[in-house]
Design an enzyme around this catalytic site. Structure first.
Site, PDB file in Angstrom:
ATOM      1  N   CYS A   7      10.862   4.894   9.846  1.00 25.36           N
ATOM      2  CA  CYS A   7       9.931   3.891   9.339  1.00 25.36           C
ATOM      3  C   CYS A   7      10.766   3.102   8.414  1.00 25.36           C
ATOM      4  O   CYS A   7      10.447   1.789   8.287  1.00 25.36           O
ATOM      5  CB  CYS A   7       8.748   4.540   8.352  1.00 25.36           C
ATOM      6  SG  CYS A   7       8.268   6.094   8.926  1.00 25.36           S
ATOM      7  N   GLU A  23       1.029   6.156   5.497  1.00 24.51           N
ATOM      8  CA  GLU A  23       2.333   5.687   5.113  1.00 24.51           C
ATOM      9  C   GLU A  23       2.496   5.102   6.555  1.00 24.51           C
ATOM     10  O   GLU A  23       2.697   5.882   7.519  1.00 24.51           O
ATOM     11  CB  GLU A  23       3.447   6.574   4.674  1.00 24.51           C
ATOM     12  CG  GLU A  23       4.634   6.135   4.335  1.00 24.51           C
ATOM     13  CD  GLU A  23       5.846   6.746   4.971  1.00 24.51           C
ATOM     14  OE1 GLU A  23       6.257   6.074   5.590  1.00 24.51           O
ATOM     15  OE2 GLU A  23       6.056   7.945   4.586  1.00 24.51           O
TER      16      GLU A  23
END
Ligand SMILES: Cc1cc2nc3c(=O)[nH]c(=O)nc-3n(C[C@H](O)[C@H](O)[C@H](O)COP(=O)(O)OP(=O)(O)OC[C@H]3O[C@@H](n4cnc5c(N)ncnc54)[C@H](O)[C@@H]3O)c2cc1C
Length: 1017
Positions: free
Chosen positions: A810, A776
């Site tokens: 993120c 990720e």
């Protein structure tokens, strides 16, 4: 001023207990049947002869707010008036009307007009989502103009005038027909987002007070003059509990200026009631004002406060205000309302995982509370002039009854302004204040409750004040939506009054009854019986804040010993050795261990938050969210493991059984980042453990202590030491060695795309088994804003998404694409809001942005900022925050020429902005070509457009009309595609599958002889 801790009880307390107390307080004080008897003729009269301006009620009867038509109406009303360009107005109208059926005819002239305009629009407009042809466009323009007019007419029902002068003229006209009316003017608008917003509102309040003062008589009591209602959130861009000191220093003087002007003319100035988590702050402001009134103008009795009966603490609030008045030897005016933000309060409590709701969940409990509050107000005539704001005939009759019992009929006005006094039934002698001054007043909103008040005010002893919004149409929207909701809600009195199918008994049913259970699941039960919601904290509750600060004072960040790269092989071997036993531990047992860990973590939240603040520079709000996310991961994966690992029987031919079952793969390397050192660390580890894998956890170099404590917690909960090992050390050495070690069954990684690729290559180069990788990574996350978006909502979403956590998420917003027609205003609002953010020490409650994680991160951000200063237009000053802490970065914002210029993720509070025009799908296509695909924000009121843009976007998480951070486990599974990661999504139903090996088991059941099952049919 020291912050009070004991003036109000805990807001999140059991509903039934509180209501039982309110009912007990009302015992003997109110005869509901008698009140209903008084109210019934009012209701009959209104139904027989509705007031002329009945548009909203009848329109909403025809198209209930819960129907597609009602919703379309509300959304059109909210957005259409602000759309600057015709094309978008057409698209919006087509979109909303396309999903609704407006062909019915309503029963009042205005309602019929609106309804016809809307129905007509539907036929002329292009179908939503389709490009209109020229003819359709020409027709559509006219139709949109008609719809616009219909919506404006609806709006006009609730706004007295576009300027204060216009409003006062309307008020004078209304007073000619009904002399015992006063007005309280309200200047429309959203809360201030910027300093200049606040100054603009201040000027508009000052101007309004000056105008009202001209029409007032300073010799009269404020109850006899018109007045003003103000919103503190309009007067300060950071009217939040966390900014307490600033609010007291900056806001109090502003409000005091208004109070002085109101006092000079003897006007009533009332502070509106806003959200529950602002109540304590508003009390501090109010007390500061009370002290000033006592010192400078103690004779003024016009300072007022609105109080919401739907709050569980309303009665105690009245006690506190009465005590305050007595302490300062002054008298206040107190407006009792039921409360306008019920839906928002319910949502906030659910999102924050609070133990209960701060408001009642049964409508009639709010009514009970309102009556108990009314009694408390009437009981304090020395301290409070009560103002009862309601449109509910039953509530009004009950108040008049209690008032007449308490102070006598003549006491309604201690010497009527004119005409004879006409006592109501069962009234006692009057208690007089001063000639002509009423003892209390009723209040209604302009455009609401006119029919009932026409009847009530036939008694000349009763005084009434009308809350009268003033402002331009574009400022009307938020207010209009509240009114639409209020008029449209099934439970609302005005809605039921307009609905003839609701009989008198139902309409005037006694609220004096207790429901033992809340009407909605409590926030801890949000996810049903299968999974408890993690418990959160409302940081405005002083006891909770103190708990966190005490944990911080006691927190020592432990030193964590570093592993050596040479340790990796042995550690992996140990993990491989432990795999068999852990994998064969029944999944229910592994799940129980994780649930126990979740409960322990939930209980230890303050300690872990303190550690996050100290080691990872988290702000308190972020720290609480992060610990909660970790708790959610543990519980969610425990449940998911039991679900996905249950053997599945598969269909097949007779004579054999076929079963699919899942088990762990072996030893997993879990490499987590510093930006979520608790939540992502725990999520990866819990997923691997739940599915029977053993774990080698490599936390980020910057945050090993949080990881150490998390591992200790898991070991204490029952995870064997060999099944979970912590190896702290640099990624390049220890992380790389772990990935390269023989025997690793899988790697799960969260971090940069660049490191994910290094890991991928390292795994591909390994001999032996093919090792899966779950990665990720980051993203150039964009938000697309079209011209139907609400600028204030956009500014909130942008500031939170781009700058919260110092942009170190993120999911953070990196690229804002805003429609050229509204870009100037939106950018200006974001600039103003960003300037209000506080960068500083994260252990301070008022800090919005702590330092970035380390000097390397700081230098990297600075490099990008310097580059952008050379190539783009800077929209925020580059001054470093004036603070001794190192590595602080103030929010930065740059306007760039095109989307293609934005090629790199800048992991900090740096936002790039681009303007767009034309087709929004083109914007999405350009965003797609950047190659990342993590989060996308869309701000539009055109629903079909939002869906089409989301479908075209190659991203993992799309957020419409909100911020784009803070994905919740099991609610918004998180993860992207392309350069942003491999999937599957963390916290989603497909995540655990990747950690598992699959096996089918086929058994020939006839092997022992014949096929008994077939014969036995
Ligand atoms: C003069 C005036 C000033 C106002 N100022 C403010 C203010 O400063 N701040 C503010 O918040 N509101 C304010 N309001 C709005 C006010 O809160 C609503 O108009 C009021 O709640 C409507 O109550 P009612 O008695 O007219 O109607 P009713 O239909 O009897 O009551 C509706 C109210 O019940 C409550 N309710 C609805 N469903 C539920 C449920 N399931 N559980 C529990 N409670 C429920 C809600 O408060 C809802 O508004 C003001 C209203 C007036 C008239």
């Amino acid at each position: 001023m020291p912050r009070s801790t004991d003036r109000l009880p805990f807001p999140y307390r059991p509903e039934a207990e509180t209501v039982a107390q309110r009912l007990a307080a009302l015992q003997g004080a109110l005869d509901w049947a008698g009140a209903a008897q008084v109210a019934a003729p009012w209701v009959r009269a209104v139904r027989e002869n509705p007031p002329p301006f009945w548009a909203m009620e009848s329109l909403l009867k025809e198209y209930p707010i819960s129907s597609a038509e009602g919703l379309a109406l509300m959304r059109l009303a909210e957005a259409l008036l602000r759309v600057p360009d015709a094309e978008t107005a057409i698209a919006l109208t087509a979109d909303q009307l396309g999903r609704a059926d407006f062909d019915g005819a309503a029963d009042s002239t205005l309602a019929r007009l609106s309804s016809t305009a809307i129905a007509m629009s539907k036929h002329f407009l292009p179908e939503s989502g389709h490009e209109p042809g020229l003819m359709a466009k020409l027709g559509a323009r006219t139709v949109v103009a008609a719809t616009l007019r219909a919506v404006q007419l609806l709006g006009r029902q609730f706004v007295l005038g576009q300027t204060i002068g216009e409003g006062m003229k309307e008020a004078a006209a209304a007073r000619k027909k009904q002399p015992n009316l006063q007005f309280s003017y309200d200047m429309l608008g959203e809360g201030a987002r910027t300093h200049s917003d606040a100054l603009r509102y201040q000027a508009s309040y000052e101007n309004a007070i000056a105008a009202i003062a001209q029409g007032a008589d300073p010799a009269r009591h404020p109850a006899q003059n018109d007045g003003i209602s103000i919103k503190l959130s309009a007067l300060h861009p950071r009217y939040e509990d966390a900014q307490h000191e600033r609010v007291m220093n900056e806001l109090v003087p502003r409000v005091w200026t208004l109070c002085r002007a109101a006092a000079a003319a003897n006007l009533n100035l009332t502070i509106d009631a806003e959200e529950v988590d602002r109540l304590e702050l508003s009390l501090d402001v109010f007390e500061a004002l009370a002290a000033l009134v006592a010192e400078h103008c103690p004779q003024w009795q016009g300072l007022g406060l609105a109080m919401q009966a739907y709050q569980t603490r309303a009665v105690e609030l009245i006690g506190h205000i009465a005590a305050l008045a007595r302490r300062y030897r002054i008298r206040f005016m107190c407006r009792l309302v039921k409360g306008a933000y019920w839906d928002a309060e319910i949502k906030r409590a659910q999102e924050q995982g609070l133990p209960a709701y701060p408001v009642f969940t049964h409508k009639h409990h709010t009514d009970v509370s309102y009556l108990a509050c009314a009694k408390a107000l009437l009981d304090a005539p020395d301290a409070i002039f009560p103002q009862f704001a309601t449109h509910n005939a039953g509530t009004i009759a009950a108040i008049l009854q209690m008032a007449s019992r308490q102070i006598g009929a003549e006491g309604f006005t201690a010497g009527p302004p004119q005409g004879e006094t006409r006592p109501l039934e069962g009234q006692r002698p009057a208690q007089r204040w001063s000639v002509g001054v009423p003892s209390f007043e009723l209040q209604r909103l302009h455009g609401m409750g006119e029919g009932i008040y026409r009847e009530v005010l036939k008694n000349p002893l009763v005084s009434c004040r009308v809350y009268a919004p003033v402002g331009a149409h574009r400022d009307l929207l938020a207010y209009l939506v509240r009114r639409l909701l209020e008029n449209g809600a099934n439970s609302s009195f005005v809605h039921q009054l307009a609905d003839e199918s609701v009989g008198m008994d139902e309409l005037l049913i006694s609220p004096l009854r207790l429901e033992p259970q809340a009407s909605l699941p409590l926030p801890p039960d949000l996810y049903g019986a299968v999974r408890a919601n993690s418990s959160g904290r409302d940081l405005t509750v002083i006891a909770w804040r103190d708990e966190l600060l005490a944990a911080h004072a006691a927190c020592v960040v432990p030193v964590v010993g570093e592993a050596q790269p040479g340790d990796a092989t042995a550690a992996v071997a140990r993990a491989v050795g432990a795999f068999g036993a852990w994998n064969h531990t029944p999944v229910a047992q592994r799940a129980a261990v994780l649930r126990f860990a979740a409960d322990s973590l939930d209980a230890a939240l303050p300690r872990f938050c303190a550690l996050l603040v100290k080691e990872a520079h988290k702000t308190w709000g972020d720290a609480v969210s992060e610990v909660r996310e970790a708790v959610d991961f543990l519980r969610y994966y425990a449940n998911e493991a039991e679900r996905v690992m249950a053997p599945q029987t598969l269909p097949g031919p007779t004579g054999e059984s076929n079963t699919l079952r899942l088990e762990g793969r072996g030893a997993w390397v879990c490499i987590s980042p510093w930006n979520f050192p608790m939540a992502i660390f725990m999520g990866q580890v819990a997923a691997a453990l739940a599915t029977g894998n053993t774990v080698l956890a490599k936390p980020a170099e910057q945050t090993p202590a949080v990881a150490l404590e998390a591992v200790k917690l898991l070991h204490t909960a029952g995870v064997p030491a060999d099944a979970l090992q912590l190896l702290h050390g640099p990624g390049e050495t220890v992380g790389a060695a772990l990935v390269a070690a023989p025997g690793v069954a899988g790697v799960v990684f969260t971090g940069s795309t660049q490191v994910a690729k290094i890991i991928q290559r390292a795994l591909a180069a390994k001999e032996g088994t093919i090792v899966p990788l779950i990665a990720e990574t980051g993203g150039i996350n964009a938000m697309l804003v079209d011209s139907t978006a609400l600028p204030e909502q956009v500014a909130d979403a942008v500031v939170q998404s781009a700058f919260r956590s110092a942009g170190q998420r993120c999911s953070a917003l990196r690229l804002l694409c805003v429609h050229e027609a509204i870009a100037d205003g939106v950018i200006e609002m974001i600039q103003g809001a960003a300037k209000e953010l506080v960068a500083g020490d994260p252990s301070q409650l008022d800090t919005d942005l702590g330092p970035v994680i380390d000097v390397e991160a700081f230098d990297n951000i600075q490099r990008h900022v310097n580059r952008l200063r050379g190539s783009a237009k800077a929209l925020l000053p580059d001054a470093a925050p004036a603070h001794p802490l190192p590595n602080l970065v103030a929010p930065q914002m740059f306007e760039v020429g095109s989307i293609s210029e934005v090629t790199q993720e800048i992991f900090g509070p740096v936002l790039q902005v681009v303007r767009w025009g034309g087709d929004p799908l083109d914007v999405i296509r350009q965003i797609n070509t950047l190659g990342y695909g993590l989060t996308l924000g869309i701000q539009t009121r055109i629903d079909s457009r939002a869906l089409a843009l989301a479908a075209a976007a190659r991203v993992g998480n799309v957020y419409v009309n909100r911020n784009m951070i803070g994905a919740v486990v099991g609610v918004q599974p998180f993860g992207g595609e392309g350069l942003s990661g491999t999937g599957p999504k963390a916290g989603g139903p497909n995540y655990l599958l990747r950690f598992c090996a699959e096996q089918t088991l086929t058994i020939n059941t006839t092997a022992a002889g014949g096929n008994v099952a077939l014969f036995a049919r």
